[in-house]
Each structure stands twice: as structure tokens, then as C-alpha cells.
Design a protein around this motif. Sequence first.
Motif, mmCIF file in Angstrom:
data_model
loop_
_atom_site.group_PDB
_atom_site.id
_atom_site.type_symbol
_atom_site.label_atom_id
_atom_site.label_comp_id
_atom_site.label_asym_id
_atom_site.label_seq_id
_atom_site.Cartn_x
_atom_site.Cartn_y
_atom_site.Cartn_z
ATOM 1 N N LEU A 1 1.093 6.293 7.183
ATOM 2 C CA LEU A 1 -0.207 6.515 6.559
ATOM 3 C C LEU A 1 -0.282 7.879 5.886
ATOM 4 C CD1 LEU A 1 -3.058 5.293 6.126
ATOM 5 C CD2 LEU A 1 -3.737 6.385 8.263
ATOM 6 N N THR B 1 0.217 -5.358 6.964
ATOM 7 C CA THR B 1 -0.791 -4.581 7.682
ATOM 8 C C THR B 1 -1.234 -5.291 8.964
ATOM 9 O OG1 THR B 1 -2.521 -5.612 6.332
ATOM 10 C CG2 THR B 1 -1.662 -3.477 5.604
ATOM 11 N N THR C 1 -3.400 -1.280 1.923
ATOM 12 C CA THR C 1 -2.418 -0.794 2.886
ATOM 13 C C THR C 1 -3.009 0.305 3.761
ATOM 14 O OG1 THR C 1 -0.602 -1.328 1.395
ATOM 15 C CG2 THR C 1 -0.145 0.245 3.152
ATOM 16 N N GLN C 2 -3.721 1.250 3.154
ATOM 17 C CA GLN C 2 -4.310 2.354 3.921
ATOM 18 C C GLN C 2 -5.373 1.851 4.887
ATOM 19 O OE1 GLN C 2 -5.667 5.152 1.003
ATOM 20 N NE2 GLN C 2 -3.608 5.772 0.392
#
Length: 627
Positions: free
Chosen positions: A430, A613, A377-378
Motif C-alpha cells: 500500500l 484485493t 487497489t488502494q
Amino acid sequence: MTDTVYTCDLQSPGLAPLRVPISITIIQDGDITCPEDTSVLTWNVTKAGHVAQAPCPESKRGIVRRFCAADGVWGPVHSSCTDARLLALFTRAKLLQAGQGSPAEEVPQILAQLPGQAAEASSPSDLLTLLSTMKYLAKAVAKARIQLDRSALKNLLIATDKVLDMDTRSLWTLAQARKPWAGSTLLLAVETLACSLCPQDHPFTFSLPNVLLQSQLFGPTFPADYSISFPTRPPLQAQIPRHSLAPLVRNGTEISITSLVLQKLDHLLPSNYGQGLGDSLYATPGLVLVISIMAGDQAFSQGEVIMDFGNTDGSPHCVFWDHSLFQGRGGWSKEGCQAQAASGSPTARCLCQHLTAFSVLMSPHTVPEEPALALLTQVGLGASILALLVCLGVYRLVWRVVVRNKVSYFRHATLLNMVLCLLAADTCFLGAPFLPPGPRSPLCLAATFLCHFLYLATFFWMLAQALVLAHQLLFVFHQLPKHRVLPLMVLLGYLCPLGLAGVTLGLYLPQGQYLREGECWLDGKGGALYTFVGPVLAIVGVNGLVLAMAMLKLLRPSLSEGPPAEKRQALLGVIKALLILTPIFGLTWGLGLATLLEEVSVVPHYIFTILNTLQVGDRGWLCFLPF
């Protein structure tokens, strides 16, 4: 002859008359009956559809009932028989609670007989009478403010261990069918009596399979924090910081701290959940921790306590049993408690600001804990932010070239606002994991609100684009004035999602259902998350209808007779944008909603994360949509 009901009037001087109905059932030739049965008790021949009654066996009090079904087959036996000796103890305890007798003398005497009565309990009525006896004893002790010696407290704990070890199906389940709050009654009685130990009998340690107790007496000074540990499965530790205990000591007062662990009890408590926990059935670690602080004869309910409940699967909810919930029947509440991540340990750590009976709830539908999901995800969000920055640069270079008429202006205005909203939302999302979670964190609340608003705004701008397309397809020759349409698009794209996000915050935050446990995002159990997913899926559905209408228009020859070629090219650009964005948006958030509603394996969560994403605005596609 037919069945008859006779009424007997009983009269006595100075008393109101008592009227008692007596039913007489007539059995005639040809009637269906249940036969005589002497297997355990003596059941006479009974007419079908009626209930037979029999006296309880010797040394028992009450009535045994058995239903005769319509086909003449005996049903199960329902007994309300209670041991006569147990009833005598119950009557003594009830009188003590009412103020008759001497609690200091009689409470230890009754407690001495409870272990034997608990061992001999054989019916749900026995169990309920035993629990009621303990309840009245606790009330009598609290009312008279008496203290128990070690022997009396041992008898209480032995009886409690036997009660917790009773067969669940034959005793507890039937008892709870009559009184669902039976487990809560036991908990309140035991935690009241357990903290009534005489000061001279400290320290006191007691251990049985289902009951573990440690009680200590402290003087005016505390050399260190109070800490305790129990060899349970999972292991249990508790700590009270010294700064939380210091204010309780005044004028040299000694305080006693009692820590009690009751195993199996949490499985016997009713599945009642307070605000913020929803209606799901939760798993529990199989134990309840009770911590009590007494200074003299005064109990303290406030104090910071830190607990480690050992290894637990999923996301834990730190809770306590609130006896005041659900009209006094009790329920789990997380008010004043929060879960904390234990550094370097997978244990469930809870921090609570009050003292009572604690446990941990684990949701059966938890998102699998996979470090790769967080990393993916990051990385995806970081790449998306870079792509969106590139998109802004592209728009700055080609804006005057691609904006050739009003339709193209509206199209690119919506795409530009989508890029801006997504850039801000992704940046906020984020950074959210690095903020302290919880409703007491203003930064976490702000990040959740902004992410909710900005992601919603992205979809509402996409809806604005679809509505412009629908208008131009339905009203081919009608000109859209820029000074009127653009404010309406801003109203739809920003004010509508802002209002929806604000209503969600005001509605769910006071109920403790706004933030997800341990995260800065909307809670899915209380319904806050559905205020995001619902509008998103509705917008995707509207876009799908507009696309279907656009495809039908394209297949009709009359389209060429409508708008000029340049305007028609602009409309085709809008259709291209919606055709690319809508399916991926709908597929992703449809899968996301499915992971919320059902327990799924880790594979759907990976698919959702990968699509999410890539699609939260289709960052890469937005770079090419201007052309």
C-alpha cells in the motif's frame, strides 16, 4: 554431355597465380528451361535450377542475377548494380578515410554531390553505397578534425532527408536484408558530421520534413538553462540544466550545442534491445533526438539532459542508441536514462545522464492506465489490512479454545503466520506507490523485496498446511512431534521464500531487470515477476492434488476407522481451509499470469484487481477459519 567446370590459371611475373573457375552449363533436348526474356534486360535461355547473370545497364556497375526455377519459370531479379558516379564518390571517401587526399577540400565537394545521388538512388546497392560513403566521410572528418561550413552541412542534411524518405519496401527493406545495421550506419555518420559546423557559422537553423537541426554557440557564461523545442508530431522539447554546462567552460572556451531531430529513422534501426528491455517489439514515436556538445574540437558525452517526447500511450522506456551493442551493430539501451512523470502533463519525460541519440519505446503489451484501478487497489488493500487486524484479535480471543490437539495446533499456526505475512505485505504494498521509483531508490528496492518475500511466504505457509494434511491422511496413526514439525514449517514458510526472493534480487538487479518501470514491484519483462508467479501457481497445483486426495479419503468408509473423532474433525478443518483458499488463489493468479503474457483489454485487469484485493490471503475468510 554434362555440365562442366573449367579452371583458368592467370599468372603474372612477381605475383601469385590467380585461379578462376568457369562453369559451363549444357542444355540438352528434353531439359526444362526458362525462355529468353527481353522485357527489361536480355535474359538468355537458362536451364532449370541455374542462375542467369547479366551485366548492369549503362552507367551502372555490378551484376544482375535471376534464378530459373525447377518448373522453368523465371524468379525475381536480384540486382547489385550501383551507379558509377556514386561508386566514384564512395572510392574518394574511402581513400580520404585511409589518409589519402585533403579532407578539408574534398569532403565539401563530395557532400555537394550527395543530394543528387540520393535523389537518383534506385537500388538497394545504391542506398548501401550512399550510406557507406557518408560513413567514410564522417570518419575522415573526425580523424582530421576539420570543420564544415553551412553549405556543406546543408548538403549533408538534404541528402539525409532524401535517404529517410526513400521507399521502405523497395529500397530499405532489401538493403536491410543484406545489412541489418544500415540504419545505425546512417545515424552514426549524421551525428558525427552534424556537430562539425564552424564556430563562425553559428547560430544555424535548418528544417526539412525529416530533418530538423538547431545549433548554437555559447560563451564562457550561461545566463540560463539551455532549452530547445521542435514542432514535430508528437512535439519534442529538450533542456540541459546550466549546472551541467558550467563545468565544460574552462579558460573562456566557447562551446557549441547541436540538437538534431531525425524523423522516420527509429523505424529503420534494427530491433535490438539491450539489458532490461527484453525481446518484445516496441512501438516508437517516429523520431530520434541527437544532442551533441563541442568545446573547440573536443566532443563531450556526459551531461544531464531532460526531454519531453509529447503524448505517448502506455508506459514509456527512455532509451538511447548504443553503437557498441551487439558486436558493434548497435541497439537500444536504457542505461543512464529513466522516465519521469511530468507534473500536470501526459507527456513522456526522460532524464538521461549522457548525450547521444535518444528516443522512447512503448511496450505493445501495456497495462491499461485507469485511475479507477489504482483507487480500487488502494481501497481493497486498506480494507484487507483492517480485516487482518480483526483476524489477529479473533485469534487472541479463541486460541486456547480452538487448539485442542496437534493437528489443530499446526493448522492454526499456519493460518496465524499467513495473517502476519499478509498484514506486513499489504502494508508494504500500500505504501510502495508513494516511494520514489527506480533502482537508485533504496526504499523502493526494500519495498519490492519485502513484498516479494512476504507474499511468497503466505503461499509457502499454505503449502505447509497442505503437507501436514497429506501426512495425516497417508499415515493415519503416525504422531507428529511438535518440536520437529514446527521448525520444518518455519523453514518452509520463511527461509524458502526468503532465499527465492534473495536470489531474484541478486540475479536481476545487476541486469536492470528487477524493478518495473516507474513502480516499486517486480519487472515482468525480464523474468523477475515469474519467480513469484511460478512458485505461487506450483503451490496452488500441489494444494489441488492434496485436496483431491483428501476428498477420496473422505468418501472411503475406512476413514472412520482411522483417527479419533476429535482428530478427524481437525483434519476436516484443514480440508475446509484449503478448499476455500486454493480455488480463489489459483483463479486469481492464473488470470494475473494471463494478463502478463497477452495483450488484453481493461476488463481482465479490473477482474484481476478485484479478485486480488479480495484473495491476497482471503482476508475475510481467515477471520472465520479458526472455527
